[in-house]
Write an enzyme that holds these catalytic residues in place. Sequence first.
Site, PDB file in Angstrom:
ATOM      1  N   LYS A  43      74.583  -1.192  13.154  1.00 49.58           N
ATOM      2  CA  LYS A  43      74.038  -1.994  12.052  1.00 49.58           C
ATOM      3  C   LYS A  43      73.396  -3.246  12.625  1.00 49.58           C
ATOM      4  CE  LYS A  43      74.028  -2.955   7.490  1.00 49.58           C
ATOM      5  NZ  LYS A  43      72.830  -3.794   7.537  1.00 49.58           N
ATOM      6  N   CYS A 128      62.218  -8.615   9.564  1.00 51.60           N
ATOM      7  CA  CYS A 128      63.141  -9.290   8.648  1.00 51.60           C
ATOM      8  C   CYS A 128      62.534 -10.618   8.229  1.00 51.60           C
ATOM      9  CB  CYS A 128      64.466  -9.560   9.352  1.00 51.60           C
ATOM     10  SG  CYS A 128      65.600  -8.190   9.228  1.00 51.60           S
TER      11      CYS A 128
END
Length: 310
Positions: A43, A128
């Site tokens: 992750k 992001c």
Amino acid sequence: MLQTTFLDYIYENPLMNASGVHCMTVEELTALENSAAGAFITKSATLAPREGNPEPRYADVPLGSINSMGLPNNGVDYYLDYALKYQMNHEAPLFFSVAGTSVDENIALLQKIQDSDFQGITELNLSCPNVPGKPQVAYDFPLTEKILTEVFQFFTKPLGVKLPPYFDMAHFDQMAEILNKFPLTYVNSINSIGNGLYIDPESDQVVIRPKEGFGGIGGEYVKPTALANVRAFATRLKPEIKIIGTGGILTGQDAYEHLLCGATMLQIGTQLQKEGPAIFERIAQELEAIMKKKGYQSIADFRGKVKTIN
């Protein structure tokens, strides 16, 4: 038949999870470890654990998914601890994803990995959000170059970058020119298509809570965009920068097309979320069947050989 060489290591097949899917906990990572995936990635980690955005923040929709997760994760130390234990018992390297919420955090995360005993492959997620009011990092070309310049002043381990989709030939050219300046191991293309909106036809309501329903689109919707980005970078980047193809892989045919466009490894997100880790065995079998039908002995026989019309 599906064996893939990446960084001089041989993986049984090119299939992986996309970071963010089925990799939040050690239990989920262990399930990937025991699946038919050729490799897997952790992750995307931040320095401290994050709760992420309020629920509902992910929704399955007819042709894929929409999400605005907000980087929920257990913090970099949690995943680094797992990775160091993993590499003691496995030869082929693990992929480790980091995604800071600021430029400084990205640098700090990579410094931490550089200073650790981690021997795997790091993925820096440049798709992001960075600063409120600014686009995500990889849409800010001067900032992308600035970050990579800073990173490679100290980072000496294998590093790849995760990119958002681009939609203009000039942007492919400009980003490839930047990426070719650096000793990157790979480029992962694409992250979800940003800021889609899905409306429930019964309730007239959006299906996720954050950002008034705006979220990243994945799944079947994004395959043509993903293939275009894989192809664009495969033909623009120097040969030593490999491509990981991500986006819209539901079947062996989808996987085959990503490889045909020039990908070396493949990541599966939305469909893994829907089916679970058993998907890797199915996709591998379907891909092998296509290769046999076309008379290919290995992926190298057709990788990057998509045909155009004269």
